[in-house]
Enzyme design. Structure first.
Site, PDB file in Angstrom:
ATOM      1  N   LYS A  17      -6.116   6.173   1.627  1.00  0.00           N
ATOM      2  CA  LYS A  17      -5.335   6.892   0.676  1.00  0.00           C
ATOM      3  C   LYS A  17      -4.429   5.649   0.147  1.00  0.00           C
ATOM      4  CE  LYS A  17      -4.360  10.381   4.057  1.00  0.00           C
ATOM      5  NZ  LYS A  17      -3.505  10.879   5.024  1.00  0.00           N
TER       6      LYS A  17
ATOM      7  N   ASP B  35      -7.851  -7.765   3.765  1.00  0.00           N
ATOM      8  CA  ASP B  35      -7.443  -8.575   4.766  1.00  0.00           C
ATOM      9  C   ASP B  35      -8.667  -9.206   5.319  1.00  0.00           C
ATOM     10  OD1 ASP B  35      -6.318  -9.507   6.982  1.00  0.00           O
ATOM     11  OD2 ASP B  35      -5.663  -7.590   8.058  1.00  0.00           O
TER      12      ASP B  35
ATOM     13  N   LYS C 205      -4.535 -10.826   1.386  1.00  0.00           N
ATOM     14  CA  LYS C 205      -3.759 -11.705   2.462  1.00  0.00           C
ATOM     15  C   LYS C 205      -4.506 -13.070   2.586  1.00  0.00           C
ATOM     16  CE  LYS C 205      -2.143  -8.249   5.551  1.00  0.00           C
ATOM     17  NZ  LYS C 205      -2.232  -7.568   6.759  1.00  0.00           N
TER      18      LYS C 205
ATOM     19  N   ASP D  93       0.834   2.412   4.009  1.00  0.00           N
ATOM     20  CA  ASP D  93       1.649   3.024   5.242  1.00  0.00           C
ATOM     21  C   ASP D  93       1.876   2.140   6.549  1.00  0.00           C
ATOM     22  OD1 ASP D  93      -1.224   3.340   5.881  1.00  0.00           O
ATOM     23  OD2 ASP D  93      -0.270   4.800   7.305  1.00  0.00           O
TER      24      ASP D  93
HETATM   25  P1  5GP Z   1      -9.614  -5.152   5.909  1.00  0.00           P
HETATM   26  O1  5GP Z   1     -10.879  -4.329   6.263  1.00  0.00           O
HETATM   27  O2  5GP Z   1      -9.892  -6.059   4.878  1.00  0.00           O
HETATM   28  O3  5GP Z   1      -9.487  -6.125   6.960  1.00  0.00           O
HETATM   29  O4  5GP Z   1      -8.552  -4.066   5.651  1.00  0.00           O
HETATM   30  C1  5GP Z   1      -8.348  -3.539   4.668  1.00  0.00           C
HETATM   31  C2  5GP Z   1      -7.718  -2.180   4.882  1.00  0.00           C
HETATM   32  O5  5GP Z   1      -6.668  -2.232   6.236  1.00  0.00           O
HETATM   33  C3  5GP Z   1      -7.004  -2.014   3.853  1.00  0.00           C
HETATM   34  O6  5GP Z   1      -7.723  -0.885   3.109  1.00  0.00           O
HETATM   35  C4  5GP Z   1      -5.714  -1.395   4.546  1.00  0.00           C
HETATM   36  O7  5GP Z   1      -6.044   0.130   4.679  1.00  0.00           O
HETATM   37  C5  5GP Z   1      -5.580  -1.866   5.939  1.00  0.00           C
HETATM   38  N1  5GP Z   1      -4.623  -2.820   5.955  1.00  0.00           N
HETATM   39  C6  5GP Z   1      -4.716  -4.197   6.180  1.00  0.00           C
HETATM   40  N2  5GP Z   1      -3.765  -4.868   5.913  1.00  0.00           N
HETATM   41  C7  5GP Z   1      -2.800  -3.981   5.997  1.00  0.00           C
HETATM   42  C8  5GP Z   1      -1.163  -4.260   5.878  1.00  0.00           C
HETATM   43  O8  5GP Z   1      -0.671  -5.239   5.692  1.00  0.00           O
HETATM   44  N3  5GP Z   1      -0.736  -3.254   5.532  1.00  0.00           N
HETATM   45  C9  5GP Z   1      -1.367  -1.963   5.476  1.00  0.00           C
HETATM   46  N4  5GP Z   1      -0.569  -0.729   5.522  1.00  0.00           N
HETATM   47  N5  5GP Z   1      -2.551  -1.546   5.748  1.00  0.00           N
HETATM   48  C10 5GP Z   1      -3.471  -2.969   5.908  1.00  0.00           C
END
Ligand code: 5GP
Ligand code: MG
Length: 179
Positions: A42, A102, A130, A161
């Site tokens: 979301k 991330d 990030k 969130d």
């Molecule tokens: P990844 O799979 O790239 O590690 O992370 C991506 C997903 O993790 C994003 O779509 C998000 O939902 C969540 N996420 C990663 N970092 C953050 C953050 O700092 N804050 C929040 N609220 N969600 C994050």
């Protein structure tokens, strides 16, 4: 609610300026074409709503959900697609939209599912990326477009969130360490 979060990293006026720029980029990129925008729910709901209006082109909106975070830590990625997504996506340009990149695991998992549906083209856009030092970078592909690069902290607001809260903050803020 505002005093429950930490430092404001990106105020709403900076978000608005950047979203308008991205809207112009997409208008140029997709001029004369009708892409399918696949938004990962979301977290990108605010970004999506502002972006597609700034963009102004003709497009379809589709929604998928992906969950990876457990609290403030990344975990296994689970992707859920609507049943008829294949019919919509086959042979068309697709733009996958996410709130934040991330590790890259979420975007990679969603793109892998979409590739199987045979789009004509697949591009990706994230509001935030990030700067990671933890593990020497991301496993998957980098997004085609990024709104803002941010430091490696857990952020909330403008759709993002923490345990379901803070999505409606109009800015992006760091979560307070004691939260
Ligand atoms: P990844 O799979 O790239 O590690 O992370 C991506 C997903 O993790 C994003 O779509 C998000 O939902 C969540 N996420 C990663 N970092 C953050 C953050 O700092 N804050 C929040 N609220 N969600 C994050
Ligand atoms: Mg997400």
């Amino acid at each position: 609610m505002t005093d429950e979060v930490g430092e404001i990293l990106i105020p709403s006026d900076r978000i608005a300026v950047r979203v308008r720029e991205l809207g112009r980029t997409l208008a140029d990129t997709y001029a004369g074409r009708e892409p399918v925008v696949v938004a990962i729910m979301k977290g990108c709901v605010m970004f999506l709503a502002d972006l597609v209006r700034a963009w102004g082109g003709t497009m379809d909106l589709e929604f998928v959900s992906a969950r990876s975070y457990e609290g403030t830590r990344p975990g296994r990625v689970r992707v859920a697609l609507p049943e008829d997504l294949g019919e919509k996506v086959a042979g068309r340009p697709v733009l996958v939209l996410d709130d934040i990149f991330d590790t890259g695991g979420t975007l990679a998992a969603v793109c892998c599912e979409i590739e199987r549906l045979r789009p004509a083209e697949l591009k990706t856009l994230v509001l935030l990326k990030k700067r990671r030092s933890r593990d020497g970078g991301s496993p998957g592909r980098s997004p085609d477009w990024v709104g803002f690069e941010i430091e490696d902290r857990f952020v909330v607001g403008y759709g993002l969130d923490h345990e379901g809260r803070f999505r409606n903050l109009p800015f992006v803020a760091a979560l307070r360490e004691d939260a």
